[in-house]
Design a protein around this motif. Structure first.
Motif, PDB file in Angstrom:
ATOM      1  N   PRO A  91       1.352  -1.516  -0.086  1.00 26.91           N
ATOM      2  CA  PRO A  91      -0.208   0.155   0.405  1.00 26.91           C
ATOM      3  C   PRO A  91       1.023   1.478   0.278  1.00 26.91           C
ATOM      4  O   PRO A  91       1.777   0.914   0.406  1.00 26.91           O
ATOM      5  N   VAL A  92       0.127   2.469  -0.932  1.00 19.07           N
ATOM      6  CA  VAL A  92       0.652   3.514  -0.727  1.00 19.07           C
ATOM      7  C   VAL A  92       0.298   4.924  -0.520  1.00 19.07           C
ATOM      8  O   VAL A  92      -1.561   4.920  -1.127  1.00 19.07           O
ATOM      9  N   VAL A  93       0.713   5.075   0.443  1.00 17.51           N
ATOM     10  CA  VAL A  93      -0.297   6.957   1.495  1.00 17.51           C
ATOM     11  C   VAL A  93       0.470   7.970   0.883  1.00 17.51           C
ATOM     12  O   VAL A  93       1.569   7.770   1.605  1.00 17.51           O
ATOM     13  N   ALA A  94      -0.328   8.918  -0.264  1.00 15.78           N
ATOM     14  CA  ALA A  94       0.128  10.353   0.383  1.00 15.78           C
ATOM     15  C   ALA A  94      -0.159  11.097   1.225  1.00 15.78           C
ATOM     16  O   ALA A  94      -1.745  11.174   2.001  1.00 15.78           O
ATOM     17  N   ALA A  95       0.757  11.868   1.863  1.00 12.97           N
ATOM     18  CA  ALA A  95       0.718  12.719   3.005  1.00 12.97           C
ATOM     19  C   ALA A  95       0.485  13.755   1.782  1.00 12.97           C
ATOM     20  O   ALA A  95       2.030  14.393   2.114  1.00 12.97           O
ATOM     21  N   ILE A  96       0.016  14.985   2.032  1.00 17.32           N
ATOM     22  CA  ILE A  96      -0.433  15.093   1.437  1.00 17.32           C
ATOM     23  C   ILE A  96      -0.141  17.119   2.138  1.00 17.32           C
ATOM     24  O   ILE A  96      -1.618  17.259   3.069  1.00 17.32           O
ATOM     25  N   GLU A  97       0.238  18.689   2.456  1.00 14.68           N
ATOM     26  CA  GLU A  97       0.530  19.184   3.283  1.00 14.68           C
ATOM     27  C   GLU A  97       0.453  20.186   2.314  1.00 14.68           C
ATOM     28  O   GLU A  97       0.765  20.412   1.229  1.00 14.68           O
ATOM     29  N   GLU A 106      -1.817  14.312  -9.391  1.00 15.07           N
ATOM     30  CA  GLU A 106      -1.480  13.359 -10.251  1.00 15.07           C
ATOM     31  C   GLU A 106      -1.141  12.302  -9.561  1.00 15.07           C
ATOM     32  O   GLU A 106      -1.062  10.691  -9.684  1.00 15.07           O
ATOM     33  N   LEU A 107       0.575  12.540  -9.059  1.00 20.89           N
ATOM     34  CA  LEU A 107       1.040  11.800  -8.316  1.00 20.89           C
ATOM     35  C   LEU A 107       0.062  10.760  -6.595  1.00 20.89           C
ATOM     36  O   LEU A 107      -0.210  10.024  -7.051  1.00 20.89           O
ATOM     37  N   ALA A 108      -0.578  11.847  -5.903  1.00 20.13           N
ATOM     38  CA  ALA A 108      -1.237  11.344  -5.265  1.00 20.13           C
ATOM     39  C   ALA A 108      -2.352  10.085  -5.794  1.00 20.13           C
ATOM     40  O   ALA A 108      -2.897   9.591  -5.061  1.00 20.13           O
ATOM     41  N   LEU A 109      -2.925  10.826  -6.993  1.00 21.27           N
ATOM     42  CA  LEU A 109      -3.860   9.532  -8.059  1.00 21.27           C
ATOM     43  C   LEU A 109      -3.630   8.733  -7.831  1.00 21.27           C
ATOM     44  O   LEU A 109      -4.163   7.569  -7.554  1.00 21.27           O
ATOM     45  N   ALA A 110      -2.150   8.308  -8.106  1.00 23.54           N
ATOM     46  CA  ALA A 110      -1.637   6.972  -8.622  1.00 23.54           C
ATOM     47  C   ALA A 110      -1.714   6.186  -7.109  1.00 23.54           C
ATOM     48  O   ALA A 110      -0.787   4.864  -6.954  1.00 23.54           O
ATOM     49  N   CYS A 111      -1.648   7.415  -5.800  1.00 25.56           N
ATOM     50  CA  CYS A 111      -0.881   6.253  -4.461  1.00 25.56           C
ATOM     51  C   CYS A 111      -2.984   5.074  -4.311  1.00 25.56           C
ATOM     52  O   CYS A 111      -3.566   6.218  -5.295  1.00 25.56           O
ATOM     53  N   HIS A 112      -2.228   4.585  -3.424  1.00 29.71           N
ATOM     54  CA  HIS A 112      -3.409   4.275  -2.903  1.00 29.71           C
ATOM     55  C   HIS A 112      -4.415   4.345  -2.218  1.00 29.71           C
ATOM     56  O   HIS A 112      -5.905   4.891  -2.438  1.00 29.71           O
ATOM     57  N   TYR A 113      -4.239   5.603  -1.429  1.00 33.03           N
ATOM     58  CA  TYR A 113      -5.118   6.044  -0.258  1.00 33.03           C
ATOM     59  C   TYR A 113      -4.600   7.258   0.018  1.00 33.03           C
ATOM     60  O   TYR A 113      -3.431   8.210  -0.674  1.00 33.03           O
ATOM     61  N   ARG A 114      -4.715   8.227   0.123  1.00 38.32           N
ATOM     62  CA  ARG A 114      -4.610   9.895   0.069  1.00 38.32           C
ATOM     63  C   ARG A 114      -4.587  10.319   1.575  1.00 38.32           C
ATOM     64  O   ARG A 114      -6.041  10.508   2.153  1.00 38.32           O
ATOM     65  N   PHE A 115      -4.093  10.951   2.200  1.00 33.95           N
ATOM     66  CA  PHE A 115      -4.163  11.403   4.074  1.00 33.95           C
ATOM     67  C   PHE A 115      -3.983  12.920   3.209  1.00 33.95           C
ATOM     68  O   PHE A 115      -2.929  13.655   2.769  1.00 33.95           O
ATOM     69  N   GLY A 116      -4.808  14.279   3.645  1.00 36.61           N
ATOM     70  CA  GLY A 116      -4.307  15.425   3.341  1.00 36.61           C
ATOM     71  C   GLY A 116      -4.393  16.179   5.278  1.00 36.61           C
ATOM     72  O   GLY A 116      -5.321  16.147   5.935  1.00 36.61           O
ATOM     73  N   HIS A 117      -3.325  17.126   4.738  1.00 34.57           N
ATOM     74  CA  HIS A 117      -4.112  18.366   6.615  1.00 34.57           C
ATOM     75  C   HIS A 117      -4.608  19.374   6.658  1.00 34.57           C
ATOM     76  O   HIS A 117      -5.272  19.402   4.431  1.00 34.57           O
ATOM     77  N   SER A 118      -5.311  19.790   7.282  1.00 32.45           N
ATOM     78  CA  SER A 118      -6.493  20.769   6.827  1.00 32.45           C
ATOM     79  C   SER A 118      -6.726  21.552   6.290  1.00 32.45           C
ATOM     80  O   SER A 118      -7.586  22.598   5.601  1.00 32.45           O
ATOM     81  N   VAL A 180       2.531  13.315   8.218  1.00 35.16           N
ATOM     82  CA  VAL A 180       3.575  11.867   7.880  1.00 35.16           C
ATOM     83  C   VAL A 180       2.996  11.122   9.148  1.00 35.16           C
ATOM     84  O   VAL A 180       2.688   9.948   8.629  1.00 35.16           O
ATOM     85  N   ASP A 181       3.235  11.732  10.252  1.00 34.97           N
ATOM     86  CA  ASP A 181       3.157  10.684  11.103  1.00 34.97           C
ATOM     87  C   ASP A 181       1.892   9.796  11.382  1.00 34.97           C
ATOM     88  O   ASP A 181       1.726   8.360  11.171  1.00 34.97           O
ATOM     89  N   ALA A 182       0.011  10.521  10.398  1.00 35.31           N
ATOM     90  CA  ALA A 182      -0.776   9.607  10.828  1.00 35.31           C
ATOM     91  C   ALA A 182      -0.950   9.167   9.447  1.00 35.31           C
ATOM     92  O   ALA A 182      -1.376   7.707   9.105  1.00 35.31           O
ATOM     93  N   ALA A 183      -0.211   9.118   8.642  1.00 31.76           N
ATOM     94  CA  ALA A 183      -0.213   8.589   7.395  1.00 31.76           C
ATOM     95  C   ALA A 183       0.869   7.197   7.339  1.00 31.76           C
ATOM     96  O   ALA A 183       0.606   6.176   6.484  1.00 31.76           O
ATOM     97  N   VAL A 184       1.546   7.548   8.506  1.00 34.58           N
ATOM     98  CA  VAL A 184       2.635   6.463   8.568  1.00 34.58           C
ATOM     99  C   VAL A 184       1.307   5.193   9.443  1.00 34.58           C
ATOM    100  O   VAL A 184       1.632   4.077   9.004  1.00 34.58           O
ATOM    101  N   ARG A 185       1.151   5.847  10.796  1.00 32.47           N
ATOM    102  CA  ARG A 185      -0.004   4.765  11.323  1.00 32.47           C
ATOM    103  C   ARG A 185      -0.879   4.302  10.108  1.00 32.47           C
ATOM    104  O   ARG A 185      -1.270   2.732   9.801  1.00 32.47           O
TER     105      ARG A 185
END
Ligand SMILES: CCCCCC/C=C/CC(=O)SCCNC(=O)CCNC(=O)[C@H](O)C(C)(C)COP(=O)(O)OP(=O)(O)OC[C@H]1O[C@@H](n2cnc3c(N)ncnc32)[C@H](O)[C@@H]1OP(=O)(O)O
Length: 312
Positions: A91-97, A106-118, A180-185
């Motif tokens: 699994p690949v998670v994008a951690a977007i800040e 487009e890179l984030a869309l190729a990842c399997h999950y996307r996490f974003g900062h508010s 990043v920490d949230a995405a890692v967990r």
């Protein structure tokens, strides 16, 4: 450049490092592909997080390289990198800040999950550069959001705030804390889980009724507002491809369209405007004052030196 490190024993964190906006220069593209291959072949790695270094996730393809074939060719094509990301068996998670724009989203869309900062924002602003999202974005976004929402984002190029992106389904989670920490967990929690339906390239576009009428209408509306610009119309064609063609054929259509736009006078003029607008803010005077070192003087006295009276 891309930094590669292992955290929590099993998560490879790949961070894009190219200040100020972490654009996808040839060096970054080389680093990203190498990191993805390293993560793929390391048996200790069970999941991957992709982030931006020191703030923004990624401002997209390196616009300075456009029109410079030797720069473009000194790194792998974005499409190839994003295919490797999507195909990864972990699994690949994008951690977007900050922001994920253009090739960054487009890179984030190729990842399997996307996490974003508010406070993050995402978008596909290529249309303002006389282009369309040419690294799979025009094909993956409609498969994720449906045609209407994707077409709106792609044709307007607008930046979407994290809250709206969450409601649209573009982000899977939003956090106020360390992304990043949230995405890692989260990455650790999905290690070993099936990924097939997380790969947008595998999904069909959500169905749309009266598809021909919808796109005819969209084309007419966009043509009416485009004032002769080719890119918005090409965006509609590409999204129509996403709605009606298998993924690989849609990608081939996207490639043909972006290649035509990339060499157009409109795209060259738009790039010129992009850099000139930013250059205009960097003023200097013959006395040596500069935009980055001068300070506004405090105002101690003000006077009115003229008055205009109008009589009816
Ligand atoms: C491999 C090629 C084929 C692919 C096919 C086509 C696909 C294209 C995909 C794309 O990604 S196209 C690019 C899409 N991205 C954008 O349009 C984003 C453009 N940037 C912005 O909107 C803003 O810069 C920002 C990211 C929102 C940041 O705004 P901010 O106000 O914080 O900073 P700026 O003053 O605007 O920029 C700072 C600095 O960075 C330079 N820069 C910004 N973005 C890029 C970029 N994508 N590539 C190269 N350089 C970029 C900008 O010029 C400033 O530098 P300067 O030296 O001060 O001019």
């Amino acid at each position: 450049m891309a930094q590669y490190r292992i955290v929590s024993g099993s998560v490879a964190v790949i961070s894009i490092q190219n200040p100020p906006v972490n654009a996808l220069s040839a060096a970054v593209r080389n680093g990203l592909l190498l990191s993805v291959r390293t993560a793929s072949s390391d048996p200790l790695v069970r999941s991957v997080v992709i982030s931006g270094h020191n703030g923004p996730f990624c401002g997209g393809a390196d616009i300075k390289e456009f029109g410079n074939v030797s720069h473009l060719e000194s790194g792998p094509h974005l499409v190839e990198i994003f295919e490797s990301v999507e195909a990864l068996a972990k699994p690949v998670v994008a951690a977007i800040e900050g922001f994920a724009l253009g090739g960054g989203l487009e890179l984030a869309l190729a990842c399997h999950y996307r996490f974003g900062h508010s406070e993050a924002r995402v978008g596909l602003p290529e249309v303002s550069l006389g282009l369309l999202p040419g690294a799979g974005g025009s094909q993956r976004l409609p498969r994720l959001l449906g045609v209407r929402a994707a077409l709106d984002m792609i044709v307007t190029g607008r930046h979407v705030a994290a809250g709206e992106a969450l409601n649209l389904g573009l982000l899977d989670r939003v956090t106020d804390g360390n992304t990043v920490d949230a995405a890692v967990r989260f990455a650790q929690s999905v290690e070993g889980k099936p990924l097939d339906d997380r790969r947008l390239g595998n999904r069909p576009c959500p169905p749309l009724e009266n598809i021909d009428a919808f796109f005819e209408d969209a084309l007419n509306r966009v043509r009416g507002r485009a004032r002769g610009a080719a890119a918005p119309l090409a965006c509609v064609q590409a999204v129509r491809g996403a709605a009606t063609l298998p993924f690989l054929q849609g990608m081939a259509l996207e490639k043909r369209l972006v290649e035509t736009l990339m060499t157009s006078g409109q795209a060259q003029a738009s790039r010129y405007c992009f850099f000139t607008e930013r250059g205009a803010a960097r003023w200097t005077t013959p006395t040596g004052a500069r935009w980055d070192t001068c300070r506004a003087r405090p105002i101690s006295t003000a006077a009115v030196i003229g008055i205009y009276a109008s009589c009816i």
